[in-house]
Design an enzyme around this catalytic site. Structure first.
Site, PDB file in Angstrom:
ATOM      1  N   SER A 124      32.313 -30.668   6.248  1.00 36.43           N
ATOM      2  CA  SER A 124      33.160 -31.726   6.806  1.00 36.43           C
ATOM      3  C   SER A 124      33.322 -31.523   8.304  1.00 36.43           C
ATOM      4  CB  SER A 124      34.526 -31.634   6.124  1.00 36.43           C
ATOM      5  OG  SER A 124      35.485 -32.353   6.846  1.00 36.43           O
ATOM      6  N   TYR A 149      42.031 -26.558   2.580  1.00 33.65           N
ATOM      7  CA  TYR A 149      40.817 -27.308   2.240  1.00 33.65           C
ATOM      8  C   TYR A 149      39.747 -27.087   3.317  1.00 33.65           C
ATOM      9  CZ  TYR A 149      37.735 -31.342   2.665  1.00 33.65           C
ATOM     10  OH  TYR A 149      36.640 -32.125   2.857  1.00 33.65           O
ATOM     11  N   LYS A 153      35.856 -25.109   3.384  1.00 33.13           N
ATOM     12  CA  LYS A 153      34.588 -25.657   3.881  1.00 33.13           C
ATOM     13  C   LYS A 153      33.954 -24.683   4.874  1.00 33.13           C
ATOM     14  CE  LYS A 153      34.451 -29.330   1.484  1.00 33.13           C
ATOM     15  NZ  LYS A 153      33.480 -29.380   0.382  1.00 33.13           N
TER      16      LYS A 153
HETATM   17  C1  UD1 Z   1      41.031 -36.449   6.141  1.00 29.08           C
HETATM   18  C2  UD1 Z   1      41.320 -34.980   6.169  1.00 29.08           C
HETATM   19  C3  UD1 Z   1      40.029 -34.251   6.380  1.00 29.08           C
HETATM   20  C4  UD1 Z   1      39.046 -34.588   5.285  1.00 29.08           C
HETATM   21  C5  UD1 Z   1      38.871 -36.096   5.186  1.00 29.08           C
HETATM   22  C6  UD1 Z   1      38.085 -36.415   3.942  1.00 29.08           C
HETATM   23  C7  UD1 Z   1      43.630 -34.760   6.958  1.00 29.08           C
HETATM   24  C8  UD1 Z   1      44.503 -34.305   8.066  1.00 29.08           C
HETATM   25  N1  UD1 Z   1      42.304 -34.681   7.197  1.00 29.08           N
HETATM   26  O1  UD1 Z   1      40.472 -36.821   7.400  1.00 29.08           O
HETATM   27  O2  UD1 Z   1      40.254 -32.867   6.406  1.00 29.08           O
HETATM   28  O3  UD1 Z   1      37.795 -33.985   5.519  1.00 29.08           O
HETATM   29  O4  UD1 Z   1      40.128 -36.747   5.095  1.00 29.08           O
HETATM   30  O5  UD1 Z   1      37.919 -37.770   3.788  1.00 29.08           O
HETATM   31  O6  UD1 Z   1      44.079 -35.169   5.916  1.00 29.08           O
HETATM   32  N2  UD1 Z   1      45.797 -43.132   8.457  1.00 29.08           N
HETATM   33  C9  UD1 Z   1      46.878 -44.001   8.573  1.00 29.08           C
HETATM   34  N3  UD1 Z   1      47.527 -44.384   7.432  1.00 29.08           N
HETATM   35  C10 UD1 Z   1      47.166 -43.958   6.195  1.00 29.08           C
HETATM   36  C11 UD1 Z   1      46.049 -43.079   6.080  1.00 29.08           C
HETATM   37  C12 UD1 Z   1      45.412 -42.684   7.238  1.00 29.08           C
HETATM   38  O7  UD1 Z   1      47.249 -44.398   9.663  1.00 29.08           O
HETATM   39  O8  UD1 Z   1      47.804 -44.335   5.209  1.00 29.08           O
HETATM   40  C13 UD1 Z   1      45.087 -42.720   9.673  1.00 29.08           C
HETATM   41  C14 UD1 Z   1      45.146 -41.226   9.902  1.00 29.08           C
HETATM   42  O9  UD1 Z   1      46.276 -40.879  10.622  1.00 29.08           O
HETATM   43  C15 UD1 Z   1      43.829 -41.002  10.657  1.00 29.08           C
HETATM   44  C16 UD1 Z   1      42.886 -42.079  10.116  1.00 29.08           C
HETATM   45  O10 UD1 Z   1      43.728 -43.051   9.506  1.00 29.08           O
HETATM   46  O11 UD1 Z   1      44.016 -41.229  12.016  1.00 29.08           O
HETATM   47  C17 UD1 Z   1      41.917 -41.568   9.074  1.00 29.08           C
HETATM   48  O12 UD1 Z   1      42.660 -40.858   8.083  1.00 29.08           O
HETATM   49  P1  UD1 Z   1      41.988 -40.284   6.749  1.00 29.08           P
HETATM   50  O13 UD1 Z   1      41.240 -41.373   6.065  1.00 29.08           O
HETATM   51  O14 UD1 Z   1      43.056 -39.606   5.978  1.00 29.08           O
HETATM   52  O15 UD1 Z   1      40.906 -39.250   7.282  1.00 29.08           O
HETATM   53  P2  UD1 Z   1      41.084 -37.979   8.252  1.00 29.08           P
HETATM   54  O16 UD1 Z   1      42.494 -37.690   8.537  1.00 29.08           O
HETATM   55  O17 UD1 Z   1      40.190 -38.192   9.414  1.00 29.08           O
END
Ligand code: UD1
Length: 340
Positions: A124, A149, A153
């Protein structure tokens, strides 16, 4: 030759199984169904017209794993099986280390004893943490991951690097950015179990009315619109990269250690608001949202430099964000029909 695909009924695993079958590989799936469902197997068969071998057990069960290697001429492994919820990993670290690392080591014991090479590992972009420079290439220094997690990795990568060096085997460490979307057939996709943590499944459920409102975690980041930026890669493109990485390993007939590392993304960053807008435009639906505080542990920006994968795998992702998000909506409709 047969390829062992662990976690082959999961999200990225199932899409990769489809691509392997389409490329005439024999596929042996081991999946304990802890985060997947049996109907995915039937749907893989419907999509491809082929039947992969399937064993439902936990990879920590060494004796069952040995029987799989006895029964099939395994020539390589793509290892998807792992627990992947970041928040849960903080609460259950021992379970995460046990599940993600013991299963890996059990497969490597079989590989070691039976002289098998060709191992592809789901890593990842989390291993880079908040990188100092964008885009992130494979030489970007790794940072200590924030979550257990993420640590599993990084440890997995280290274990495989030592394995390749000591026994002269071939491994490929694939660092995924943010996988999204579903198969164009809408028969396989990301199964939402409980309240989604990831952005796109949450957007999908909000548009469908399952969730009331999307919470956008922070609009005060130093980005163009203030929301965090990620590299969202279409899951079918990502699945194809696995086949390309496997072919590369298998074509390499040298007897030396090979440790391939590839960043798999699109090379383009999109903000949370851009994803929401693209989903609305692609599917002609509304996604109600509210701006909230930042989520702990989130980074500001991450997107990949994908030149290495382009050059060495002759692979790139060319599906647009909107196209990928259309498949998400079709998948939601399929799930809804299935449940009614
Ligand atoms: C997350 C994990 C990462 C993992 C990946 C797998 C965390 C901190 N990181 O990445 O380790 O490898 O998933 O898919 O959890 N967001 C919102 N509202 C929401 C959900 C997300 O605003 O309800 C935003 C988050 O703040 C982020 C972006 O969307 O900026 C992407 O979020 P997400 O899909 O959870 O992925 P990552 O955080 O990049």
């Amino acid at each position: 030759m047969a390829i062992l695909v662990t976690g082959g009924l999961g999200y990225i695993g199932s899409h990769t199984v489809v691509e392997l079958l389409n490329n005439n590989y024999e596929v042996v799936i081991v999946d304990d169904l802890s985060n997947s469902e049996k109907f995915i197997l039937k749907n893989i068969e419907e999509i491809t017209g082929k039947k992969p071998v399937f064993y439902p057990f936990d990879l920590k069960r060494k004796e069952l794993l040995a029987q799989v290697f006895d029964a099939h001429p395994i020539d390589g492994c793509i290892n998807f099986a792992a627990s992947k919820a970041v928040g849960e990993s903080q609460l259950k670290p021992v379970d995460y280390y046990e599940n993600n690392l013991f299963s890996l080591i059990n497969i490597l014991q079989e590989f070691k004893q039976r002289g098998i090479s060709n191992f592809i590992f789901s890593s990842s972009c989390t291993v880079y943490g908040q990188a100092d420079q964008m885009p992130i290439d494979e030489n970007t220094p790794l940072k200590m991951p924030e979550s257990v997690y993420g640590k599993t990795k990084q440890m997995g990568e280290e274990i495989l690097t030592d394995f390749a060096k000591a026994y002269h085997r071939k491994v490929s460490l694939l660092r995924y950015f943010n996988p999204i979307g579903a198969h164009p057939s809408a028969k396989i996709g990301e199964l939402p179990i409980g309240i989604p943590n990831n952005l796109v499944p949450y957007v999908m459920q909000t548009a469908a009315g399952v969730r009331e409102k999307l919470s956008i975690w922070g609009d005060d980041y130093p980005t163009e619109d203030g929301t965090a930026v990620r590299d969202y890669i279409y899951v079918v493109d990502l699945a194809k990269a696995h086949v390309a990485a496997l072919k590369k390993l298998m074509e390499d007939e040298s007897n030396v250690a090979t440790i391939d590392i590839f960043n798999l993304g699109t090379g383009k960053g999109s903000s949370v608001l851009e994803v929401v807008k693209a989903f609305e435009t692609a599917n002609d639906v509304k996604v109600p949202y509210q701006i909230c505080d930042r989520r702990e542990g989130d980074i500001t920006i991450a997107f990949a430099n994908v030149d290495k994968a382009k050059e060495e795998l002759q692979w790139k992702s060319d599906t647009s964000l909107e196209e990928a998000l259309k498949t998400v909506w079709e998948w939601q409709k399929y799930l809804k029909n299935r449940n009614t």
